[in-house]
Design a protein around this motif. Structure first.
Motif, mmCIF file in Angstrom:
data_model
loop_
_atom_site.group_PDB
_atom_site.id
_atom_site.type_symbol
_atom_site.label_atom_id
_atom_site.label_comp_id
_atom_site.label_asym_id
_atom_site.label_seq_id
_atom_site.Cartn_x
_atom_site.Cartn_y
_atom_site.Cartn_z
ATOM 1 N N VAL A 146 60.608 -15.165 39.822
ATOM 2 C CA VAL A 146 59.437 -14.899 41.004
ATOM 3 C C VAL A 146 58.039 -15.270 40.408
ATOM 4 C CG1 VAL A 146 58.153 -13.384 42.228
ATOM 5 C CG2 VAL A 146 60.470 -13.301 42.327
ATOM 6 N N HIS A 147 57.529 -15.094 39.173
ATOM 7 C CA HIS A 147 56.323 -15.127 38.784
ATOM 8 C C HIS A 147 56.271 -16.436 38.115
ATOM 9 C CE1 HIS A 147 54.940 -11.108 39.424
ATOM 10 N NE2 HIS A 147 56.013 -10.739 38.802
ATOM 11 N N VAL A 148 57.558 -16.971 37.569
ATOM 12 C CA VAL A 148 57.228 -18.398 37.218
ATOM 13 C C VAL A 148 57.283 -19.242 38.332
ATOM 14 C CG1 VAL A 148 58.671 -20.310 36.214
ATOM 15 C CG2 VAL A 148 58.777 -18.310 35.032
ATOM 16 N N ASN A 149 57.980 -19.098 39.428
ATOM 17 C CA ASN A 149 57.713 -19.740 40.906
ATOM 18 C C ASN A 149 56.310 -19.690 41.302
ATOM 19 O OD1 ASN A 149 59.114 -21.679 42.682
ATOM 20 N ND2 ASN A 149 58.308 -20.080 43.990
ATOM 21 N N ASN A 150 55.890 -18.551 41.287
ATOM 22 C CA ASN A 150 54.528 -18.233 42.100
ATOM 23 C C ASN A 150 53.319 -18.991 41.170
ATOM 24 O OD1 ASN A 150 55.221 -16.619 43.746
ATOM 25 N ND2 ASN A 150 54.861 -14.764 42.699
ATOM 26 N N TYR A 151 53.386 -19.266 40.137
ATOM 27 C CA TYR A 151 52.357 -20.092 39.054
ATOM 28 C C TYR A 151 52.980 -21.391 38.626
ATOM 29 C CZ TYR A 151 50.311 -15.358 39.338
ATOM 30 O OH TYR A 151 49.936 -13.946 39.938
ATOM 31 N N PHE A 152 53.976 -21.819 39.353
ATOM 32 C CA PHE A 152 54.650 -23.193 39.014
ATOM 33 C C PHE A 152 53.677 -24.202 39.298
ATOM 34 C CE2 PHE A 152 57.151 -26.851 39.457
ATOM 35 C CZ PHE A 152 57.772 -27.130 38.190
ATOM 36 N N PRO A 153 53.436 -25.296 38.183
ATOM 37 C CA PRO A 153 52.428 -26.264 38.515
ATOM 38 C C PRO A 153 53.003 -27.243 39.348
ATOM 39 C CG PRO A 153 53.477 -26.496 36.313
ATOM 40 C CD PRO A 153 54.125 -25.149 37.065
#
Length: 156
Positions: A81-88
């Motif tokens: 979830v966090h990887v996706n939330n801050y995905f560039p």
């Protein structure tokens, strides 16, 4: 074994509480990712345990499942979830790959330390680079699925 119990409890609590940081406009994506990621992590984890490549000597729900419930169903999905939330989203494909590979490397390093200093996980035929590859693969599949499902093509 007290250390292992504390680590599992802390991982679950911190993971669940960290979901508060999810922006309100991404709550549906958060729920989607949590459910989406649980399927491949459970299948991969269970398969590796059944093939004797991994063991979880100290685990929750030991009489029901030989994998780590907290990692497979809470910690790793929340990390996704966090990887996706801050995905560039606007970055070049190269930078997107570096982003996913670096996060996978950090997680793999943490698992490597857990494998050496705790009874939470033991490699019995598994290699660290398989962990890294499977994490990066799941991160990438999650990112692509979220982009497709939520029609984020204009951000890619």
């Amino acid at each position: 074994m007290i250390l292992e119990g504390i680590l599992l409890a802390a991982a679950a609590i911190v993971s669940i509480l960290s979901l508060i940081a999810t922006p309100k406009d991404k709550l549906l994506q958060m729920q989607f990712i949590l459910f989406l990621v649980q399927v491949p992590t459970w299948l991969l984890g269970l398969t590796m345990v059944e093939f004797g490549l991994l063991e979880y000597p100290y685990r929750e729900l030991a009489s029901v499942n030989r994998t780590s419930f907290i990692f497979e169903y809470i910690v790793f999905p929340v990390i996704c979830v966090h990887v996706n939330n801050y995905f560039p989203w606007q970055a070049t494909p190269f930078l997107k790959t570096i982003y996913l590979a670096t996060i996978g490397l950090l997680l793999t390093g943490f698992e490597f330390m857990l494998e050496h200093y705790t009874m939470l996980i033991k490699y019995t035929g598994w290699q660290w680079y398989w962990t890294w590859g499977s994490e990066v693969l799941i991160f990438g599949l999650t990112q692509k699925t979220v982009a497709w499902f939520f029609r984020l093509h204009d951000k890619q």
